[in-house]
Design a protein around this motif. Structure first.
Motif, PDB file in Angstrom:
ATOM      1  N   LEU A  65      -7.062   1.276  -5.050  1.00  0.00           N
ATOM      2  CA  LEU A  65      -5.831   1.822  -5.622  1.00  0.00           C
ATOM      3  C   LEU A  65      -5.955   1.964  -7.134  1.00  0.00           C
ATOM      4  O   LEU A  65      -5.074   2.507  -7.790  1.00  0.00           O
ATOM      5  CB  LEU A  65      -4.642   0.921  -5.298  1.00  0.00           C
TER       6      LEU A  65
ATOM      7  N   LEU B  10      -6.310   3.530   3.284  1.00  0.00           N
ATOM      8  CA  LEU B  10      -4.912   3.634   3.726  1.00  0.00           C
ATOM      9  C   LEU B  10      -3.923   3.796   2.573  1.00  0.00           C
ATOM     10  O   LEU B  10      -3.034   4.647   2.612  1.00  0.00           O
ATOM     11  CB  LEU B  10      -4.546   2.401   4.562  1.00  0.00           C
ATOM     12  N   GLY B  11      -4.098   2.975   1.526  1.00  0.00           N
ATOM     13  CA  GLY B  11      -3.175   3.054   0.396  1.00  0.00           C
ATOM     14  C   GLY B  11      -3.271   4.402  -0.305  1.00  0.00           C
ATOM     15  O   GLY B  11      -2.276   4.921  -0.817  1.00  0.00           O
TER      16      GLY B  11
ATOM     17  N   LEU C 284       0.821  -1.204   0.000  1.00  0.00           N
ATOM     18  CA  LEU C 284       0.000   0.000   0.000  1.00  0.00           C
ATOM     19  C   LEU C 284       0.861   1.263   0.000  1.00  0.00           C
ATOM     20  O   LEU C 284       0.341   2.362  -0.095  1.00  0.00           O
ATOM     21  CB  LEU C 284      -0.924   0.005   1.210  1.00  0.00           C
ATOM     22  N   GLY C 285       2.156   1.089   0.127  1.00  0.00           N
ATOM     23  CA  GLY C 285       3.049   2.238   0.006  1.00  0.00           C
ATOM     24  C   GLY C 285       3.303   2.993   1.297  1.00  0.00           C
ATOM     25  O   GLY C 285       3.660   4.161   1.260  1.00  0.00           O
ATOM     26  N   LEU C 286       3.132   2.342   2.465  1.00  0.00           N
ATOM     27  CA  LEU C 286       3.431   3.026   3.727  1.00  0.00           C
ATOM     28  C   LEU C 286       4.935   3.202   3.866  1.00  0.00           C
ATOM     29  O   LEU C 286       5.694   2.243   3.797  1.00  0.00           O
ATOM     30  CB  LEU C 286       2.914   2.208   4.909  1.00  0.00           C
TER      31      LEU C 286
ATOM     32  N   ARG D   9      -9.923  -2.718  -0.648  1.00  0.00           N
ATOM     33  CA  ARG D   9      -8.684  -1.990  -0.390  1.00  0.00           C
ATOM     34  C   ARG D   9      -7.756  -2.050  -1.604  1.00  0.00           C
ATOM     35  O   ARG D   9      -7.124  -1.055  -1.969  1.00  0.00           O
ATOM     36  CB  ARG D   9      -7.992  -2.577   0.841  1.00  0.00           C
TER      37      ARG D   9
ATOM     38  N   GLU E 170      -4.101   7.223   1.208  1.00  0.00           N
ATOM     39  CA  GLU E 170      -3.446   8.170   2.099  1.00  0.00           C
ATOM     40  C   GLU E 170      -1.945   8.134   1.850  1.00  0.00           C
ATOM     41  O   GLU E 170      -1.290   9.179   1.737  1.00  0.00           O
ATOM     42  CB  GLU E 170      -3.764   7.801   3.545  1.00  0.00           C
ATOM     43  N   ALA E 171      -1.416   6.908   1.735  1.00  0.00           N
ATOM     44  CA  ALA E 171       0.029   6.765   1.526  1.00  0.00           C
ATOM     45  C   ALA E 171       0.445   7.378   0.193  1.00  0.00           C
ATOM     46  O   ALA E 171       1.580   7.795   0.023  1.00  0.00           O
ATOM     47  CB  ALA E 171       0.438   5.303   1.596  1.00  0.00           C
TER      48      ALA E 171
ATOM     49  N   GLU F 170     -11.021   3.117   7.012  1.00  0.00           N
ATOM     50  CA  GLU F 170      -9.607   3.494   7.161  1.00  0.00           C
ATOM     51  C   GLU F 170      -8.695   2.495   6.454  1.00  0.00           C
ATOM     52  O   GLU F 170      -7.699   2.874   5.829  1.00  0.00           O
ATOM     53  CB  GLU F 170      -9.223   3.565   8.641  1.00  0.00           C
TER      54      GLU F 170
ATOM     55  N   MET G  31      -7.655  -0.443  12.541  1.00  0.00           N
ATOM     56  CA  MET G  31      -8.330   0.558  11.716  1.00  0.00           C
ATOM     57  C   MET G  31      -9.705   0.061  11.317  1.00  0.00           C
ATOM     58  O   MET G  31      -9.902  -1.134  11.098  1.00  0.00           O
ATOM     59  CB  MET G  31      -7.526   0.799  10.437  1.00  0.00           C
TER      60      MET G  31
END
Ligand code: ATP
Ligand code: MG
Lengths: 543, 254
Positions: free
Chosen positions: B155, B103-104, A144-146, B151, B106-107, B99, B95
């Protein structure tokens, strides 16, 4: 290992050159207690903040890279087996010399001492929970790219949170326990006393003013209880959301604060203030940690001084032995070591024999569990010195000095065993007990076939911890000063104390510390580690 | 397989090998093209390296040798054109559903409002609207995997990678999710072009795929690529044409 021997050696070179210094006696008016308490809490908080930051940075680095792990884990493992009290002369001499005995230096020494009792379990906790992070979760985070700050706040901190809460509680209990030793600093002729709850307790004992000891103790118990209710309980409840589904045998902590959560006001407060606040806190902490802990340079800053200090100290250690005639007191140390070993062994055995039936009793009455865990944790943070008057009274009634030392060391070691056995007992699945009952096993049969095997890993962990703590206890318990009189038995702890407080003999300090460390590390490697391995693979509850 | 032009290919796997401990070869060399718009499955015995190959394609694992080309460029690091659905769901338990899905995004630096909207769209598409604020613990396994799917889809990847996504689910839930994945893949709402599915179920591979890559073990190599483009859809289990292909594939693996 070499760096370590060097580190300890730094003390004597430094201690020998510390100028005599007498601390002014503390004012013992009970009205001053709140102020002393506040000062002690400040010291504890500062040390805890440092320990937390260092633990996160170092534990994370160890989990992340194989190379870092190869260095960090063995170093932590050896350092944590140094009896904490053994660090004290080293650190004190170092800080006081560096700052030329200014008040700030003494404060820094005290904070560092408290840091050393708080840091190890936190660092191992961070490492453990990151090393056992489910692989798919780590992969998903990458996919996810964290990265950077968001990786810290979204993945690392939540993943280590439950473990951090549990270990923070232990760290604070430890910090309170060693408060006395940290606030009364004595190396050879130099004596410094910092105003605080610990020094108050100690001075009241030495002066034989027991009603003031009692007042200070009451203060200590009240603070510990309040922290359970207002800090650890709520944090523990909050931490539940960070557990993974496949929960293994999680450490159990009392949930006294559950009661509080039933109140509507508290719940509203949590919804409106705590949750958004904690999210902001996580984001902020993530950014801060990314800026600090992820930097190679900063990790080097943490490690380099240690290495430099080690080299420097090794040189002086060599001089201590090479340039002065050997101290005659050195010859007695091996016998001292054996005597202390017997005492520690007795303490571990007695703790196990007492803790298992008690834990079984509590396990058979689930309603007792919460309250008794709270009581145990509070009791565990009462410093041993608080028991001195009681012990002295017992000595006066015919308990030998040997008995006094053993009893006193039990007050340190017993809690670790009991706490771990109770934790393991609480993790026994209900179905297992029910299955045993439906199979018609008697009470005794259930004890033998369900309870004992299930708590065995916890018992071993507890005994191992008690074994480590036992050597600290020897330093505390083999040599007491109460009401102006010295009570001492023969042992390595007493030898160390005498060399530190009376004769200022650097050779004896170095040799007794080195002997103790060699004994602890050797027995850990040869006995506890294999035992732990066998017990956990054989008796793990989730197959 | 000849006749595919560059424009038809989403991703190329070229001479990829994976070693364990530098000595033990667990995979390769493997050559494989993932074509634009296809549903490609990897089947093979346990331990033959299916998950390993999938992780290499997603850029989560660097191959010991060989390269992955995405749109003509060699892949370095995580494949931003791909998203992954995990067998164990790999949801973040701390989460909520929304969330997790956001999440991805947000990243990737998407603005809060925009990512909320995007997340809600995909939660809705997988049929979980109403559960946005729920936490993974409170969901059934099937629902958890729906969150995992949302999720990944959020993306808006060109390639959706799935590692045995249905094998932790009961039979009925698994079948419903297979149909859902096919529907979403066909739907104009979803941007994903191709799907790469790892499965140990031949029936599942035959029911879903345009092509099936059969791997054999020690080290993992491609044994055969079976083209099922001509097998008509929908493919009901038990239909004569489907059974015939399934039997043939069992023969290949035996
Ligand atoms: N970290 C590792 N260390 C050693 N061997 C590994 C490691 N990771 C994978 N392997 C080996 O690589 C091979 C391929 O593993 P992989 O998980 O890709 O297989 P798979 O086809 O997905 O199997 P399954 O169907 O069981 O999921 C296996 O034989 C496995 O033993
Ligand atoms: Mg696999």
């Amino acid at each position: 290992m070499a760096a370590l021997a060097g580190l300890t050696a730094l003390a004597f070179f430094a201690s020998a050159s510390l100028r005599p210094h007498d601390a002014p006696a503390l004012e013992l008016r009970p009205a001053l207690l709140p102020a002393y308490l506040a000062l002690s809490l400040l010291r504890l908080a500062a040390a805890y903040a440092l320990a937390l930051l260092a633990a996160l940075a170092i534990g994370h680095a160890a989990a992340r890279s194989v190379a870092a792990r190869r260095v960090i884990l063995p170093v932590l493992d050896v350092l944590q087996s140094v009896p904490i009290l053994g660090f004290f002369p080293v650190a004190v001499a170092f800080f006081i010399r560096v700052t030329a005995g200014s008040a700030l230096g003494v404060e820094a020494a005290a904070v560092f001492l408290i840091f050393t009792c708080m840091f190890w379990n936190l660092a191992f906790g961070v490492y453990e929970s990151l090393a056992t992070l489910p692989e798919d979760i780590a992969l998903a985070a990458r996919q996810l790219g964290l990265r950077g700050a968001s990786r810290w706040s979204r993945l690392v901190l939540p993943a280590v949170f439950p473990n951090l809460v549990y270990n923070s509680l232990l760290s604070w209990a430890n910090g309170f326990y060693f408060l006395i030793a940290s606030e009364i600093i004595a190396v050879g002729p130099a004596r410094y006393t910092l105003p605080g709850l610990g020094s108050y307790l100690a001075q009241s004992v030495v002066a034989g003013r027991y009603e003031q000891t009692a007042a200070a103790l009451l203060c200590l118990v009240a603070v510990t209880a309040a922290m359970h209710l207002l800090v650890w309980g709520p944090l523990e409840t909050y931490a539940e959301r960070f557990h993974f589904d496949e929960s293994g045998d999680r450490p159990q902590v009392p949930r006294v604060a559950r009661v509080l959560m039933r109140s509507r006001l508290v719940r509203a407060l949590i919804g409106r203030v705590v949750v958004p606040g904690s999210e902001a806190a996580f984001r902020f902490a993530g950014r801060a940690l990314d800026a600090v802990a992820s930097r190679r340079a900063l990790q080097a800053v943490l490690v380099l001084p240690l290495v430099a200090l080690g080299v420097l100290a090794a040189r002086h250690a060599w001089r201590t032995f090479a340039e002065a005639p050997l101290s005659p007191a050195l010859a007695g140390l091996p016998v001292d070591l054996v005597l202390s070993l017997l005492r520690v062994g007795f303490g571990v055995g007695a703790s196990a024999l007492l803790a298992v039936p008690l834990a079984a009793l509590v396990a058979s009455r689930p309603a007792w569990r919460g309250p008794s865990l709270a009581v145990i944790q509070i009791a565990a943070s009462v410093p041993a010195a608080a028991f001195f008057p009681l012990i002295v009274a017992l000595v006066a009634r015919g308990l030998g000095l040997e008995g006094a030392a053993l009893l006193l060391s039990l007050t340190t070691m017993f809690w670790y065993v009991l706490f771990n056995v109770m934790g393991a007992a609480a993790a026994i699945p209900r179905e297992m007990n029910e299955a045993a009952r439906s199979l018609g096993l008697s009470r005794l049969g259930r004890l033998r076939h369900v309870f004992l095997p299930a708590v065995l890993p916890g018992l071993v962990t507890g005994c191992l911890t008690a074994w480590g703590a036992g050597w600290n206890a020897m330093i505390l318990c083999e040599y007491l000063v109460v009401d102006g009189r010295t009570y001492a038995v023969r042992g390595i702890g007493a030898a160390l104390d005498r060399a530190t407080y009376e004769t200022a003999d650097p050779q004896v300090i170095a040799a007794s510390l080195a002997l103790m460390i060699a004994m602890i590390v050797g027995v850990n490697r040869a006995f506890w580690a294999p035992l732990y391995q066998r017990v956990t693979t054989r008796y793990k509850l989730d197959a | 397989m000849s006749g595919t032009t560059d424009a038809d290919v989403l991703l190329r796997v070229r001479q990829v090998e994976q070693f364990y401990d530098r000595r033990i070869r667990i995979l390769g060399p493997v050559d494989l093209d993932v074509r634009d718009g296809e549903f490609l499955s990897l089947v093979g015995p346990s331990g033959c390296g299916k998950s390993t190959l999938l992780r290499i394609v997603a850029g989560l694992l660097e191959p010991t040798a060989g390269r992955i080309d995405v749109g003509g460029v060699a892949l370095a690091g995580v494949n931003r054109q791909a998203a992954m659905v995990f067998q164990s769901f790999a949801l973040f338990p701390w989460m909520s559903v929304v969330e997790n899905v956001a999440l991805g995004l947000e990243a990737r630096g998407m603005a809060p409002l925009e990512r909320l909207k995007r997340a809600e769209k995909y939660i809705d598409l997988v049929g979980l609207s109403g559960y946005e604020r729920a936490f993974p613990k409170e969901l059934s396994r099937g629902m958890k995997q729906l969150v995992g799917l949302a999720r990944a889809l959020a993306l808006e990847p060109e390639l959706l990678c799935m590692d045995e996504p249905f094998s932790a689910l009961d039979v009925l839930t698994a079948r419903a999710m297979r149909d859902l994945v096919l529907d979403l893949w066909k739907s104009p709402e979803v941007k994903t072009k191709s799907i790469l599915l790892v499965t140990h179920s031949i029936e599942e591979a035959v029911a879903l795929s345009d092509r099936v890559v059969v791997l054999r073990a020690n080290p993992g190599r491609i044994a055969e690529v079976v083209d099922l483009a001509d097998l008509p859809r929908p493919r009901r289990p038990g239909a004569a044409a489907v059974s015939e292909v399934v039997d043939r594939m069992y023969g290949l693996l035996a």
